[in-house]
Design a protein around this motif. Structure first.
Motif, short mmCIF file in Angstrom:
data_model
loop_
_atom_site.label_atom_id
_atom_site.label_comp_id
_atom_site.label_asym_id
_atom_site.label_seq_id
_atom_site.Cartn_x
_atom_site.Cartn_y
_atom_site.Cartn_z
N ALA A 1 105.54 85.64 37.25
CA ALA A 1 106.74 85.06 36.52
C ALA A 1 106.54 83.86 37.23
CB ALA A 1 107.75 86.01 36.25
N HIS A 2 107.53 84.20 38.42
CA HIS A 2 108.04 82.97 39.68
C HIS A 2 106.47 81.72 39.12
CE1 HIS A 2 111.50 84.62 39.86
NE2 HIS A 2 111.29 85.61 40.58
N GLN B 1 105.97 79.57 36.53
CA GLN B 1 106.72 79.29 36.87
C GLN B 1 106.71 77.68 37.95
OE1 GLN B 1 110.93 80.61 37.79
NE2 GLN B 1 110.80 81.27 35.03
N SER C 1 108.65 99.87 41.39
CA SER C 1 109.89 98.91 41.87
C SER C 1 109.08 97.92 42.34
CB SER C 1 110.28 100.01 43.14
OG SER C 1 111.91 98.33 43.45
N GLU D 1 104.82 91.79 39.16
CA GLU D 1 105.87 90.90 37.96
C GLU D 1 106.34 89.98 38.24
OE1 GLU D 1 106.53 93.61 34.58
OE2 GLU D 1 104.85 95.06 34.90
N GLN D 2 107.19 90.32 38.73
CA GLN D 2 108.42 88.75 39.09
C GLN D 2 107.68 87.83 39.79
OE1 GLN D 2 111.98 91.28 40.76
NE2 GLN D 2 112.43 92.19 39.00
N GLN E 1 106.97 96.46 39.36
CA GLN E 1 108.05 94.72 38.41
C GLN E 1 108.64 94.67 39.31
OE1 GLN E 1 111.98 97.01 38.72
NE2 GLN E 1 111.25 98.57 36.35
N GLN E 2 108.18 94.70 41.12
CA GLN E 2 108.21 93.46 42.10
C GLN E 2 107.39 92.32 41.71
OE1 GLN E 2 109.13 94.60 45.80
NE2 GLN E 2 110.77 95.12 45.34
#
Length: 269
Positions: free
Chosen positions: A57-58, A61, A47, A53-54, A50-51
Motif C-alpha cells: 500500500a505504501h 502511495q 504479522s 500488505e502495508q 500484514q506488513q
C-alpha cells in the motif's frame, strides 16, 4: 522385590512427567516444536503478511506521489517552440484615388497565407494557465475583383500582399482535459504590396483602363485574436483561432483591415 517396585515407580514418574511437559494427554505437537511454539510461528507469519500488505500500500502511495510530482514538474516546465501556421485571409480597404467619385471600402475575396514563429512558453500554476511570447514572420495574399463605388462607377481587378514581422503574446487558459482557450495580441511592421487596375465606367459604356494602383509601403501594424488549443502531447499542440489585423494607412490605401482564420501546429522542445 523392593528393587523391582522402585524401578517401576521411577519409570511411571518419568512417563507422567513427559506427558505433563508435552501439554497433557491428547495434545498434538509439531515435529520438534510444542503447540505454543507453533502458535508463535503462525502469529509471526500472519504479522509478516500484514506488513507485506502495508508495504504494498505504501509503495502504491509513493508511486502516486511520484506521479503527481512529475505532473507538477511538467506543469511548471518552460519550453521553446516552433509554430507553423496556415490561414484563410481577406481584407477591406479604402483606396486612394484621384477622383471625386464617392467610393466604398473595397473588399477582397478570401485569400491564403502562412507563417512561421519561434517562441518560448512560460508555465504558471496549472489553474492560471500559460504565457507565450514569440517572433512571427507571416505573409498573406488576397484578390480584388468587383465594384466599389456608387452606381458601379469604379471596378477593381488586382491583388494585395501583406508581409508582416510581429512580436506576439499569448495567454492560454486550460478548460477541460487537453483543451485550452487562448487570447493573443501583437505589434510589428507590415509591408503592403498592391498590384491592381481601377476601371472607370460612365453612362453604361464598357469599362476602360483608368488608373494603375501599383506600389508598396512599409507601415506599423497590430493584431489581436482568440482561439482554442488542443495539446496532443507535452511536445505537440494545435491552435485554431481568429485574428484581426490592422495596418496603418499607406500611400495606396486607408483603413486597411485584415481578417484571418489561423490553424497552427506547435512543436515544443
Amino acid at each position: 522385590m523392593k528393587k523391582v517396585l522402585s524401578v517401576m515407580a521411577a519409570t511411571a514418574f518419568v512417563l507422567t512427567a513427559g506427558v505433563a511437559l508435552a501439554g497433557g494427554p491428547g495434545k498434538k505437537m509439531g515435529p520438534g516444536c510444542p503447540e505454543a511454539c507453533q502458535k508463535q510461528i503462525d502469529d509471526l507469519q500472519s504479522s509478516q503478511a500484514q506488513q507485506n500488505e502495508q508495504l504494498d500500500a505504501h509503495s502504491k502511495q509513493l508511486q502516486n506521489h511520484e506521479g503527481r510530482i512529475t505532473d507538477l514538474e511538467k506543469a511548471f516546465n518552460d519550453y521553446w517552440y516552433v509554430r507553423l501556421s496556415a490561414r484563410a485571409a481577406w481584407t477591406t480597404q479604402k483606396p486612394k484615388l484621384a477622383t471625386m467619385i464617392p467610393t466604398d471600402d473595397m473588399g477582397s475575396d478570401v485569400g491564403w497565407g502562412g507563417a512561421i514563429a519561434f517562441g518560448r512558453e512560460f508555465s504558471m500554476y496549472q489553474a492560471l494557465g500559460k504565457f507565450r511570447a514569440e517572433i512571427e514572420l507571416a505573409k498573406q495574399k488576397a484578390n480584388f475583383d468587383g465594384n466599389f463605388a456608387a452606381n458601379d462607377a469604379l471596378y477593381v481587378d488586382g491583388s494585395a500582399d501583406i508581409s508582416t514581422v510581429f512580436l506576439n503574446g499569448y495567454y492560454e487558459l486550460p478548460i477541460a482535459d487537453a483543451f485550452s482557450i487562448y487570447f493573443m495580441a501583437g505589434i510589428g511592421y507590415a509591408k503592403y504590396d498592391q498590384d491592381a487596375t481601377i476601371y472607370y465606367n460612365v453612362d453604361g459604356r464598357q469599362p476602360t483602363g483608368w488608373n494603375s494602383a501599383n506600389g508598396s509601403d512599409n507601415v506599423f501594424a497590430y493584431k489581436a485574436g482568440l482561439g482554442v488549443t488542443y495539446n496532443f502531447t507535452d511536445q505537440i499542440a494545435a491552435d485554431l483561432g481568429y485574428e484581426y489585423l490592422g495596418v496603418a494607412d499607406t500611400d495606396l490605401a486607408d483603413n486597411i483591415n485584415g481578417h484571418n482564420v489561423v490553424l497552427s501546429v506547435r512543436f515544443k522542445f
